[in-house]
Design an enzyme around this catalytic site. Structure first.
Site, mmCIF file in Angstrom:
data_model
loop_
_atom_site.group_PDB
_atom_site.id
_atom_site.type_symbol
_atom_site.label_atom_id
_atom_site.label_comp_id
_atom_site.label_asym_id
_atom_site.label_seq_id
_atom_site.Cartn_x
_atom_site.Cartn_y
_atom_site.Cartn_z
ATOM 1 N N LYS A 1 -11.580 1.520 -1.750
ATOM 2 C CA LYS A 1 -10.555 2.043 -2.644
ATOM 3 C C LYS A 1 -11.100 2.084 -4.077
ATOM 4 O O LYS A 1 -11.971 2.891 -4.349
ATOM 5 C CB LYS A 1 -9.265 1.258 -2.455
ATOM 6 C CG LYS A 1 -8.623 1.742 -1.155
ATOM 7 C CD LYS A 1 -7.872 0.779 -0.352
ATOM 8 C CE LYS A 1 -7.520 1.420 0.988
ATOM 9 N NZ LYS A 1 -7.028 0.455 1.962
ATOM 10 N N SER B 1 0.795 -1.228 0.000
ATOM 11 C CA SER B 1 0.000 0.000 0.000
ATOM 12 C C SER B 1 0.825 1.275 0.000
ATOM 13 O O SER B 1 0.378 2.297 -0.503
ATOM 14 C CB SER B 1 -0.966 -0.004 1.182
ATOM 15 O OG SER B 1 -0.290 -0.224 2.396
ATOM 16 N N HIS C 1 -5.404 -2.825 -2.831
ATOM 17 C CA HIS C 1 -5.046 -1.863 -3.887
ATOM 18 C C HIS C 1 -4.933 -2.492 -5.259
ATOM 19 O O HIS C 1 -4.628 -1.809 -6.230
ATOM 20 C CB HIS C 1 -3.730 -1.168 -3.532
ATOM 21 C CG HIS C 1 -3.793 -0.441 -2.228
ATOM 22 N ND1 HIS C 1 -4.247 0.850 -2.121
ATOM 23 C CD2 HIS C 1 -3.504 -0.852 -0.966
ATOM 24 C CE1 HIS C 1 -4.209 1.215 -0.846
ATOM 25 N NE2 HIS C 1 -3.778 0.200 -0.131
HETATM 26 C C1 LIG Z 1 -6.913 0.322 3.337
HETATM 27 C C2 LIG Z 1 -6.371 -1.018 3.627
HETATM 28 C C3 LIG Z 1 -6.985 -1.862 4.550
HETATM 29 C C4 LIG Z 1 -8.113 -1.410 5.422
HETATM 30 O O1 LIG Z 1 -9.309 -1.341 4.714
HETATM 31 P P1 LIG Z 1 -10.465 -0.418 5.286
HETATM 32 O O2 LIG Z 1 -11.682 -0.882 4.583
HETATM 33 O O3 LIG Z 1 -10.064 0.977 4.942
HETATM 34 O O4 LIG Z 1 -10.528 -0.657 6.765
HETATM 35 C C5 LIG Z 1 -6.508 -3.141 4.694
HETATM 36 N N1 LIG Z 1 -5.449 -3.563 3.987
HETATM 37 C C6 LIG Z 1 -4.790 -2.765 3.117
HETATM 38 C C7 LIG Z 1 -3.620 -3.292 2.365
HETATM 39 C C8 LIG Z 1 -5.233 -1.474 2.919
HETATM 40 O O5 LIG Z 1 -4.592 -0.666 2.092
#
Ligand SMILES: *Cc1c(COP(=O)(O)O)cnc(C)c1O
Length: 389
Positions: free
Chosen positions: A236, A176, A204
């Site tokens: 995302k 990320s 992502h």
């Molecule tokens: C954003 C993210 C999460 C958390 O997801 P949310 O729905 O925002 O709680 C988990 N793992 C990764 C790799 C992320 O980038």
């Protein structure tokens, strides 16, 4: 003195690590209103430009009219409604897995999956730069917890040799804060030799990667026998909210029975599931979003290389500019902001000490002209920061 919070906060300030929350006064998009100014943003995770899409908004409005606004209860009591169920079926179809289970956030999906699968007497092996939610999940599980060198199958193999009990290998799909891809073919091969399971959090990758946006497992062609536990988040590229775990029938039933972060929480509002059903449809079918995004990624990397910026090995919309020192990263971010551009400085402990960076993210909603604007601004600002190292 107990609870000397003022001292802790002052220390964080002094180390250039203090966090502030920009106040957003507009929907997500390339042009945002932040702290009373209009800025061109390159820092959201809305990679396909679906967070403010009119059809997704309409699906949520219609969903709210039909299903109300609250989930009402946990899934196991009376909170599991038809839109949640339809979304789970659509996500199973999308990922090519027998079943999928919907969660309210990605953080909870990760806590749920790891803690339901391993505990005392077992082993969890994680990439050392995995997302915080995965590292927290490993610690919470009570299993023997060890971190292998970033994306290093040899380092994983050494740890697998000492593993005991059920062994779970856990990795981000797309990292990320770096944007690089997990070397899944090599990691899965090592896991298979030791009968370990592989869990991939592709928060992502879903959307930008794969021919139909199916993420890193579609990119590498890996099925449920190679990646037994597949996690995706919906906040995302999907542009909505929530998360899912996809896998076998037995995996999903195990989570429903034993995963505390699944059981002891209220279901997400059904209208959000209605919105995600629409964004999933757009994500799968509108390949032009991925094509445009890939063009922007290639152009950014070329432009940044010409300026002499230190990019990372990333083929994804996450294109960090490595700076190193937190103060300099903040300065570059501030210089860009003076020119109307918003790019966040990411500092420790989110990234390892000495690796502060500007995390540039690109979206299919950005125009080529907007990207040129960013590249020109970086060309102007970078020498001022590079000079005072
Ligand atoms: C954003 C993210 C999460 C958390 O997801 P949310 O729905 O925002 O709680 C988990 N793992 C990764 C790799 C992320 O980038």
């Amino acid at each position: 003195m107990p609870f000397d919070l003022a001292a802790r906060l002052a220390e964080r300030h002094a180390a250039h690590l203090y966090r502030q929350r920009p106040l957003l006064d507009s929907p997500q998009g390339p042009l945002v209103q932040v702290d009373g100014r209009q800025l061109l943003a390159f820092c959201s995770n809305d990679y396909l430009g679906l967070a403010n899409h009119p059809e997704v908004i309409r699906a949520m409005q219609q969903g709210a009219e039909k299903w109300g606004v609250g989930g009402g209860a946990s899934h196991l009591v009376i909170g599991h409604s038809t839109p949640h169920h339809e979304l789970e079926e659509a996500l199973a179809d999308f990922t090519g897995r027998p079943r999928a289970l919907l969660f309210s956030t990605g953080y909870m999906a990760n806590l749920a999956a790891v803690t339901a699968l391993v505990g005392q007497g077992d082993t969890v092996l994680e990439d050392r730069i995995n997302h915080a939610s995965l590292l927290d999940a490993g610690l919470l599980s009570g299993a023997r917890f060890s971190r292998y060198l970033h994306n290093d199958a040899v380092s994983l193999s050494n740890r697998l040799r000492k593993a005991e009990g059920n062994t779970l290998v856990v990795t981000d799909g797309v990292f990320s804060m770096d944007g690089d891809l997990a070397d899944l073919p090599a990691l899965c091969a090592e896991a298979r030799l030791k009968d370990a399971w592989v869990m991939v959090d592709d928060a992502h990758g879903f959307g930008p990667l794969g021919a139909t946006g199916g993420g890193i497992v579609e990119h590498f062609g890996l099925g449920v026998d190679e990646v037994q536990v597949l996690v995706g988040t919906l906040g995302k590229a999907f542009g909505t909210a929530g998360a899912f775990v996809a896998g076998s029938e037995a995996l999903i039933e195990t989570l429903i029975q034993f995963a505390r972060p699944y059981i002891y929480t209220t279901s997400q509002p059904p209208a959000v599931a209605c919105a995600t059903l629409k964004s999933l449809e757009l994500l799968r079918s509108e390949g032009w979003r991925r094509e445009h995004l890939n063009k922007l990624i290639a152009r950014f990397r070329q432009g940044a290389a010409e300026i002499g910026l230190n990019l990372m090995d990333s083929p994804t919309p996450i294109q960090p500019i490595l700076i190193g020192d937190s103060e300099r990263a903040l300065k570059l971010s501030a210089l860009l902001k003076e020119r109307g551009l918003l790019v966040g400085a990411i500092r420790p402990p989110t990234v390892p000490a000495g690796s502060a960076r500007l995390r540039v993210t690109l979206s299919a909603a950005h125009s080529e002209a907007q990207l040129e604007h960013l590249i020109e601004a970086l060309a102007e600002c970078w020498p001022q920061v590079a000079g005072d190292a």
